[in-house]
Enzyme design. Structure first.
Site, short mmCIF file in Angstrom:
data_model
loop_
_atom_site.label_atom_id
_atom_site.label_comp_id
_atom_site.label_asym_id
_atom_site.label_seq_id
_atom_site.Cartn_x
_atom_site.Cartn_y
_atom_site.Cartn_z
N ARG A 151 24.48 24.79 8.14
CA ARG A 151 25.05 25.82 7.34
C ARG A 151 25.51 26.89 8.08
O ARG A 151 26.55 27.37 7.69
CB ARG A 151 23.78 26.15 6.51
N ASP A 180 24.36 17.85 7.99
CA ASP A 180 24.12 18.13 6.54
C ASP A 180 25.60 18.30 5.92
O ASP A 180 26.57 18.01 6.56
CB ASP A 180 23.61 19.54 6.50
N HIS A 253 22.72 14.66 1.76
CA HIS A 253 23.22 15.74 2.48
C HIS A 253 24.22 15.15 3.64
O HIS A 253 23.97 15.62 4.92
CB HIS A 253 21.92 16.38 3.46
N GLU A 316 16.15 15.21 -0.77
CA GLU A 316 17.08 15.55 -1.85
C GLU A 316 18.35 14.60 -1.88
O GLU A 316 19.48 15.02 -1.85
CB GLU A 316 17.56 16.93 -1.36
N TRP A 382 7.25 19.06 3.13
CA TRP A 382 7.84 20.36 2.69
C TRP A 382 7.57 20.56 1.05
O TRP A 382 7.53 21.79 0.94
CB TRP A 382 9.23 20.16 3.00
N TYR A 407 8.41 28.13 5.16
CA TYR A 407 9.73 28.30 4.97
C TYR A 407 10.31 29.76 5.20
O TYR A 407 10.03 30.66 4.41
CB TYR A 407 10.28 27.79 3.61
N PHE A 408 10.99 29.95 6.48
CA PHE A 408 11.24 31.26 6.83
C PHE A 408 12.52 31.84 6.44
O PHE A 408 13.00 32.84 6.97
CB PHE A 408 11.30 31.02 8.60
N ASP A 409 13.28 30.75 5.52
CA ASP A 409 14.40 31.39 4.85
C ASP A 409 13.79 31.98 3.44
O ASP A 409 14.81 32.62 2.70
CB ASP A 409 15.24 30.39 4.69
N THR A 458 19.63 27.69 7.25
CA THR A 458 20.47 29.06 7.53
C THR A 458 21.86 29.22 6.38
O THR A 458 22.70 29.86 6.74
CB THR A 458 21.10 28.90 8.81
C1 ACM Z 1 14.22 20.53 2.71
O1 ACM Z 1 13.88 21.83 2.55
N1 ACM Z 1 15.24 20.04 1.67
C2 ACM Z 1 13.64 19.48 3.52
#
Ligand code: ACM
Ligand code: ZN
Length: 761
Positions: A151, A180, A253, A316, A382, A407-409, A458
């Site tokens: 990203r 990705d 992805h 996903e 996750w 998840y640090f985002d 990111t």
């Molecule tokens: C993920 O956050 N899609 C693994």
């Protein structure tokens, strides 16, 4: 044996318990009473010391502290001993008249050195170490940090800096997310178009995904690592005892790869490398040509990365295209598969067999459980802990990386001036709570939990400065969660962080977040409404300004609030009051002012019983969230809303005495790109005693939109009632699945609710 003897002798000396400055905290820290001064010249006996580690220590002392190191067997101040038959990666440090390090593996020697560096303190005159004995070994073997370079691309130097900081805090796995939709970042010699085409997009989304209509910047972001650069980074990490686990995403992805080789998709249609985030329907087709292509890619990946584990993604991946594709349907038929989920399992199995044949192990996101988990696969969990629990119970290795803690985002404070994040609220305390072993696991099941990992996606992290801001200090809390067998309390961690590691991070010029210190608004129920107070870790850092048109509190224009100094709000007291609050950093200019708006409405503080529990990930504040006077905002920032992914949602509000209810309102969040949908319908029930319920008409949102009922805006559910009772039950009926043609089609949607109000006569 030597270690034990030494330990006993040491304990016989006069000891005082001191504060250990090391993060992650070691298993044993015993402080003595004296100090060992480190002169400007420091002699190390190089005997028994691994050369690279000696070099690392020498350079660190020299570069960061100006201490000149001499290597000499005479007059030595530091010596090393290698020992056998101790727990994996254990080491000890004794600091007395001199320093003795004992270690088992080379990695443990490196851990010892990083601990030693953290033990060194400075006063006006010189560097010194408190006399002490440290004995240590890690709880988990997988202590990971991830980085998404698709990203946003990060240069080799930036990745090395990321690795340096990881190593200092004893992480040992760097999960490098190399491919990705928005960019393919690793040179593959056999397929040059992956980087010549797939590594660059023509635009990048402006702002947050939820801000529609989407607009784009002209930023044709791009970049990739040559194989030489990859080798360089792998060697660099190895030198710091960090294994790099590469991730090649499949079957989803994959848009960047498909832009380069459209024939690998189901439709064959040429598409671009997208500048939009999210989940795309076009994924790798399951046909044999794609399998060959991906195994060719993996062949080159295996040559570059010595890691035992290879990550193949697996998350996903919508099945929309597979459903319509002749080749995919033929695959299902020929292999007696039930559906597209089993086809994904079949797809992953072919990768598993390939990696196993090459003496490697496959790891993938928890979706690889769907349709059947391949026999040698390990799972990175996750979407909560459940995937990991299921896999461990089946006897597969797992790495826990749940969104709720790792998840640090996500946002780390409620400060309105936080930079845009993905969404979700994961403050330092939440990370600190993380335990990769789910409660209720037997010791046998726990052996399958390799450890844990935080992920840094990111989309909204375009620079190294921003990356450090999102990662630190949360990475310190995680290191403690993954390393310590007896994790100290959060209070203890905080003290050590403030006293020793803030100066250290500053000295390293790390752009860490100070969110821990922001004044936090605390809301508690009182008898007739709510109390609000503000609390800060360090009061002198902040001025809190408050303005209010509220009559009860008569707030001055400016006021500094202490914890004891709370505001009192009584529901139904006059018109709704708006409180604006903001703070400014006084001693250091680190944050911009922020504000919150509080509405004193008719239902603040009412008892609410959540019959259906919200998702652990989106349950910050619990039931009080619905009546705390703070309305959830858009775009959603991970707090102030309760999030559910359930078939029905049920809760009961207690008015505390029988009243005539005349109206009900509840806000819903709508963010369909993130799978957050308005529900199909709501039904209210009224009761005097919580036993017998009067059901009101079930009302669909479609009816609301047709104008049969007044709505203030389209995401607010409004219903008039005209019934007497004490209790109001609210039943919400979400859509069964996300409608076709949308992101996440066929999946269960999320429902997010916030502030409710009940009007009574
Ligand atoms: C993920 O956050 N899609 C693994
Ligand atoms: Zn296909």
């Amino acid at each position: 044996m030597k270690r034990v003897t030494f330990f006993v002798l040491f304990l016989l000396g006069s000891l005082a318990f001191g504060q250990c400055p090391i993060i992650p905290a070691p298993s044993v820290y015993q402080a003595g009473t004296r100090q060992l001064n480190i002169a400007s010249e420091f002699s190390i006996d190089p005997t028994n010391a691994p050369v690279n580690i000696l070099k690392y220590l020498t350079e660190t002392l020299n570069d960061q502290m100006g201490i000149r190191v001499v290597h000499s067997t005479a007059g030595r101040q530091l010596e090393f001993k290698r020992i056998e038959n101790v727990p994996q990666d254990s080491y000890s440090i004794s600091v007395n008249e001199r320093i003795i390090i004992t270690y088992s593996t080379e990695a443990s020697c490196f851990y010892a050195i990083n601990s030693l560096i953290q033990l060194i303190q400075v006063n006006e005159q010189n560097y010194f170490i408190d006399e002490c004995f440290v004995q240590d070994s890690p709880r988990f073997q997988w202590r990971g940090l991830h980085l998404d370079v698709s990203r946003h691309f990060f240069s080799v130097d930036e990745v090395k800096r990321y690795i340096d900081l990881m190593a200092f805090y004893k992480f040992n796995v760097f999960h490098w997310h190399l491919t990705d939709d928005q960019g393919w970042r690793i040179e593959i010699l056999k397929y040059p178009k992956l980087t010549s085409i797939g590594s660059r997009r023509d635009s990048t989304l402006n702002g947050h995904y939820s801000m529609t209509p989407h607009t784009y910047t002209k930023d044709n972001h791009g970049g990739y690592y040559t194989q030489d650069q990859i080798r360089e980074v792998v060697a660099y990490a190895q030198n710091k005892y960090i294994t790099i686990v590469p991730e090649i995403e499949m079957p989803g992805h994959a848009r960047a790869a498909l832009a380069a080789y459209p024939e690998l998709s189901c439709t064959g249609k040429q598409q671009n490398v997208p500048g939009l985030w999210g989940i795309f329907d076009d994924i790798f087709c399951s046909k044999p040509e794609t399998i060959t292509f991906l195994q060719d890619v993996l062949t080159e990946v295996l040559e570059l990365f010595p890691s035992e584990y290879i990550h193949i993604g697996g998350d996903e991946a919508p099945k929309t295209r597979w459903h319509e594709c002749k080749a995919c349907q033929k695959n299902i038929k020929d292999n007696n598969l039930k559906d597209e989920h089993e086809l994904q399992s079949y797809f992953i199995r072919q990768m598993d067999e390939f990696l196993t044949k090459n003496n490697r192990k496959l790891i993938g996101w928890d979706e690889i459980l769907e349709g059947g988990l391949s026999s040698n696969a390990s799972v990175m969990s996750w979407r909560g802990f459940d995937g990991g629990i299921e896999a461990a119970k089946l006897g597969h290795n797992v790495v826990m990386s749940p969104g709720s803690h790792c998840y640090f985002d996500h946002y780390q404070s409620k400060n309105a001036s936080e930079p845009i994040g993905f969404g979700g609220y994961t403050p330092l305390e939440k990370v600190y709570e993380f335990d990769p072993v789910p409660s209720g696991f037997t010791p046998q099941q726990a052996t399958y939990v390799l450890g844990g990992q935080a992920n840094l996606w990111t989309e909204y992290i375009p620079t190294m400065r921003q990356l450090e801001y999102m990662a630190y200090p949360r990475a310190l809390a995680l290191s403690q969660a993954l390393w310590c067998t007896n994790k100290p309390s959060f209070e203890q961690f905080k003290e050590v962080f403030i006293k020793y590691h803030i100066p250290s991070l500053k000295a390293r010029k790390v752009n860490f977040s100070m969110a821990l210190f922001y004044p936090k608004m605390k809301i508690n129920r009182n008898k007739k409404g709510l109390n609000i107070s503000f609390q800060s870790e360090e009061d002198d850092h902040f001025d809190v300004f408050i303005k209010s048109n509220d009559i009860v509190n008569k707030i001055d224009e400016k006021r500094i609030l202490k914890e004891t100094d709370s505001l009192y709000f009584e529901r139904n007291q006059g018109p709704p009051a708006i409180i604006d609050y903001n703070f400014k950093v006084t001693s250091e200019n680190l944050v911009k002012p922020a504000n919150f708006t509080f509405s004193n409405h008719s239902s603040i503080g009412l008892p609410v019983e959540l019959i259906t529990k919200p998702s652990e990930k989106y349950n910050y504040g619990g039931d009080l969230t619905l009546v705390d006077g703070i309305f959830g905002v858009e775009p959603w920032k991970g707090h102030e809303w309760l999030g559910y992914q359930s078939d029905t949602i049920e809760f009961i509000v207690d008015l505390e005495s029988k009243k005539k209810m005349v109206g009900f309102q509840l806000n819903f969040l709508k963010n369909e790109g993130s799978w957050i949908y308005l529900p199909d319908a709501v039904q209210l029930q009224v009761s005097k005693n919580k036993k017998h319920w009067k059901k009101l008409r079930r009302i669909s949102f479609q009816m609301l939109f047709k104008g049969g009922i007044t709505v203030s805006n389209k995401n607010t559910y409004v219903q008039s009632i005209s019934k007497k009772g004490r209790y109001l039950k609210v039943l919400i009926f979400p859509k069964k699945s996300i409608p076709p043609g949308n992101e996440g089609a066929g999946q269960k949607p999320w429902t997010f609710i916030d502030e409710l109000t009940i009007n009574c006569k």
